[in-house]
Design a protein around this motif. Structure first.
Motif, PDB file in Angstrom:
ATOM      1  N   SER A 195       0.819  -1.215   0.000  1.00  0.00           N
ATOM      2  CA  SER A 195       0.000   0.000   0.000  1.00  0.00           C
ATOM      3  C   SER A 195       0.854   1.268   0.000  1.00  0.00           C
ATOM      4  N   GLU A 196       2.150   1.150   0.335  1.00  0.00           N
ATOM      5  CA  GLU A 196       3.036   2.313   0.306  1.00  0.00           C
ATOM      6  C   GLU A 196       3.129   2.884  -1.108  1.00  0.00           C
ATOM      7  N   CYS A 197       2.901   2.036  -2.120  1.00  0.00           N
ATOM      8  CA  CYS A 197       3.002   2.480  -3.516  1.00  0.00           C
ATOM      9  C   CYS A 197       1.912   3.472  -3.890  1.00  0.00           C
ATOM     10  N   VAL A 198       0.822   3.506  -3.141  1.00  0.00           N
ATOM     11  CA  VAL A 198      -0.294   4.375  -3.513  1.00  0.00           C
ATOM     12  C   VAL A 198      -0.574   5.452  -2.470  1.00  0.00           C
ATOM     13  N   GLN A 199       0.259   5.524  -1.436  1.00  0.00           N
ATOM     14  CA  GLN A 199       0.030   6.513  -0.389  1.00  0.00           C
ATOM     15  C   GLN A 199       0.560   7.882  -0.808  1.00  0.00           C
ATOM     16  N   ARG A 200      -0.227   8.897  -0.555  1.00  0.00           N
ATOM     17  CA  ARG A 200       0.179  10.273  -0.849  1.00  0.00           C
ATOM     18  C   ARG A 200       1.311  10.694   0.090  1.00  0.00           C
ATOM     19  N   ILE A 201       2.287  11.390  -0.444  1.00  0.00           N
ATOM     20  CA  ILE A 201       3.378  11.898   0.373  1.00  0.00           C
ATOM     21  C   ILE A 201       3.466  13.417   0.211  1.00  0.00           C
ATOM     22  N   ASP A 202       4.229  14.038   1.106  1.00  0.00           N
ATOM     23  CA  ASP A 202       4.532  15.461   0.996  1.00  0.00           C
ATOM     24  C   ASP A 202       5.926  15.590   0.391  1.00  0.00           C
ATOM     25  N   PRO A 203       6.056  15.988  -0.883  1.00  0.00           N
ATOM     26  CA  PRO A 203       7.373  16.043  -1.531  1.00  0.00           C
ATOM     27  C   PRO A 203       8.337  16.980  -0.830  1.00  0.00           C
ATOM     28  N   ARG A 204       7.810  17.980  -0.128  1.00  0.00           N
ATOM     29  CA  ARG A 204       8.695  18.929   0.562  1.00  0.00           C
ATOM     30  C   ARG A 204       9.484  18.231   1.654  1.00  0.00           C
ATOM     31  N   LYS A 205       8.862  17.256   2.310  1.00  0.00           N
ATOM     32  CA  LYS A 205       9.574  16.524   3.366  1.00  0.00           C
ATOM     33  C   LYS A 205      10.658  15.652   2.763  1.00  0.00           C
ATOM     34  N   ARG A 206      10.369  15.080   1.584  1.00  0.00           N
ATOM     35  CA  ARG A 206      11.367  14.265   0.907  1.00  0.00           C
ATOM     36  C   ARG A 206      12.565  15.117   0.515  1.00  0.00           C
ATOM     37  N   VAL A 207      12.310  16.305  -0.036  1.00  0.00           N
ATOM     38  CA  VAL A 207      13.386  17.209  -0.443  1.00  0.00           C
ATOM     39  C   VAL A 207      14.193  17.646   0.767  1.00  0.00           C
ATOM     40  N   SER A 208      13.498  17.972   1.862  1.00  0.00           N
ATOM     41  CA  SER A 208      14.179  18.408   3.076  1.00  0.00           C
ATOM     42  C   SER A 208      15.082  17.315   3.613  1.00  0.00           C
ATOM     43  N   LYS A 209      14.605  16.080   3.597  1.00  0.00           N
ATOM     44  CA  LYS A 209      15.403  14.956   4.083  1.00  0.00           C
ATOM     45  C   LYS A 209      16.637  14.764   3.221  1.00  0.00           C
ATOM     46  N   GLN A 210      16.487  14.872   1.884  1.00  0.00           N
ATOM     47  CA  GLN A 210      17.623  14.719   0.988  1.00  0.00           C
ATOM     48  C   GLN A 210      18.643  15.834   1.201  1.00  0.00           C
ATOM     49  N   GLN A 211      18.150  17.054   1.403  1.00  0.00           N
ATOM     50  CA  GLN A 211      19.049  18.182   1.609  1.00  0.00           C
ATOM     51  C   GLN A 211      19.851  18.005   2.901  1.00  0.00           C
ATOM     52  N   ASN A 212      19.177  17.545   3.964  1.00  0.00           N
ATOM     53  CA  ASN A 212      19.875  17.319   5.228  1.00  0.00           C
ATOM     54  C   ASN A 212      20.933  16.241   5.088  1.00  0.00           C
ATOM     55  N   THR A 213      20.611  15.199   4.331  1.00  0.00           N
ATOM     56  CA  THR A 213      21.583  14.124   4.112  1.00  0.00           C
ATOM     57  C   THR A 213      22.814  14.657   3.381  1.00  0.00           C
ATOM     58  N   LEU A 214      22.591  15.483   2.355  1.00  0.00           N
ATOM     59  CA  LEU A 214      23.712  16.056   1.613  1.00  0.00           C
ATOM     60  C   LEU A 214      24.540  16.990   2.486  1.00  0.00           C
ATOM     61  N   LEU A 215      23.850  17.802   3.294  1.00  0.00           N
ATOM     62  CA  LEU A 215      24.574  18.725   4.171  1.00  0.00           C
ATOM     63  C   LEU A 215      25.448  17.960   5.159  1.00  0.00           C
ATOM     64  N   ASN A 216      24.909  16.869   5.719  1.00  0.00           N
ATOM     65  CA  ASN A 216      25.682  16.065   6.662  1.00  0.00           C
ATOM     66  C   ASN A 216      26.874  15.413   5.975  1.00  0.00           C
ATOM     67  N   TRP A 217      26.686  15.021   4.716  1.00  0.00           N
ATOM     68  CA  TRP A 217      27.751  14.343   3.989  1.00  0.00           C
ATOM     69  C   TRP A 217      28.924  15.283   3.728  1.00  0.00           C
ATOM     70  N   PHE A 218      28.602  16.536   3.356  1.00  0.00           N
ATOM     71  CA  PHE A 218      29.656  17.481   2.992  1.00  0.00           C
ATOM     72  C   PHE A 218      30.135  18.349   4.157  1.00  0.00           C
ATOM     73  N   SER A 219      29.537  18.186   5.324  1.00  0.00           N
ATOM     74  CA  SER A 219      29.968  18.973   6.476  1.00  0.00           C
ATOM     75  C   SER A 219      31.366  18.552   6.911  1.00  0.00           C
ATOM     76  N   PRO A 220      32.201  19.513   7.381  1.00  0.00           N
ATOM     77  CA  PRO A 220      33.548  19.144   7.842  1.00  0.00           C
ATOM     78  C   PRO A 220      33.479  18.286   9.095  1.00  0.00           C
ATOM     79  N   MET A 221      34.459  17.415   9.248  1.00  0.00           N
ATOM     80  CA  MET A 221      34.509  16.548  10.429  1.00  0.00           C
ATOM     81  C   MET A 221      34.750  17.394  11.669  1.00  0.00           C
ATOM     82  N   PRO A 222      34.079  17.107  12.783  1.00  0.00           N
ATOM     83  CA  PRO A 222      34.301  17.879  14.006  1.00  0.00           C
ATOM     84  C   PRO A 222      35.712  17.662  14.541  1.00  0.00           C
TER      85      PRO A 222
END
Length: 249
Positions: A195-222
């Motif tokens: 049923s996940e194939c037909v469930q409505r999603i909020d694309p903004r949350k998907r974009v936000s999650k992808q952006q956070n993942t990219l930011l974490n990937w390119f962030s300098p090591m502490p």
């Protein structure tokens, strides 16, 4: 019938037919050799579907959408059809989709042909879905759309054997009968049948999650404090004793 038209005149094995004929462009269906037999013999059909997926490639993140009939009031006939499956996974998808849009099916105009194996005279029925330039309402999702038969009268006319395909071709026009909503990218894998194939999603949350993942990937090591290695007095073969390091302070 099998989706993907194989012309009756083809001499090889159906699985080796090199041209993908899942779709038939309305603009050329009367002239193309691949569809000539179907056109001349009035081999027209109606393709039913709960919906179909389309990817909006203009979006920066290639968002998939589930396309369905805009009029979502369910009919008894469609309920009966969707209740006849014995596949539990398929039924779960159907139930989830019906909860969202009501259960009425798309009716798409198609052509079919019959390829016959010479040795056994066994027929293979295959079909193709006719497509048109998209209606302006749908064009931002995709530049093409299926040729829709919007009511019972249109369906009966398209299937009427007394009418030629040439006569009926002008009745196929882009129509504003489709609706759509964004769904998860899990639909990109045909093995996913939940049923996940037909469930409505909020694309903004998907974009936000992808952006956070990219930011974490390119962030300098502490920065961390240097740690002195532990020194062991143990001889070879003896277990080393625990030694404190600067990290323990």
């Amino acid at each position: 019938m099998k989706w993907g038209l194989v012309p009756s005149w083809y001499k090889g094995e159906p699985g080796k037919f090199s041209t993908l004929l899942n779709n038939c462009r309305h603009e050329g269906m009367l002239e193309k050799p691949s569809f000539r037999t179907a056109v001349q013999k009035k081999q027209r059909c109606v393709v039913l579907a709960d919906g179909f997926y389309e990817w909006n490639k203009k979006s920066p993140h290639k968002q998939p959408y589930l396309i369905h009939l805009a009029d979502t009031s369910p009919s008894p006939e469609m309920k009966e059809l969707t209740s006849q499956t014995n596949d539990e996974e398929t039924q779960e998808v159907i139930d989830g989709f019906s909860d969202v849009v009501g259960g009425r099916m798309l009716a798409m105009a198609g052509l079919f042909d019959v390829w016959t194996r010479e040795e056994t005279e066994e027929p293979l029925f295959t079909y193709t879905i006719i497509t048109l330039d998209a209606h302006p309402d749908f064009a931002h999702i995709h530049h093409r759309m299926p040729a829709m038969l919007t009511d019972e009268a249109a369906i009966e006319k398209w299937l009427d054997p007394s009418l030629s395909t040439e006569e009926l071709a002008p009745m196929l026009q882009p129509t504003s009968v489709l609706a759509w909503y964004p769904v998860s990218t899990v639909v990109n894998n045909v093995r996913h049948k939940t049923s996940e194939c037909v469930q409505r999603i909020d694309p903004r949350k998907r974009v936000s999650k992808q952006q956070n993942t990219l930011l974490n990937w390119f962030s300098p090591m502490p920065k961390t404090k240097a740690v002195s290695p532990a020194v062991s007095d143990a001889k070879d073969g003896d277990p080393p004793e625990s030694k404190k390091t600067k990290l323990d302070n």
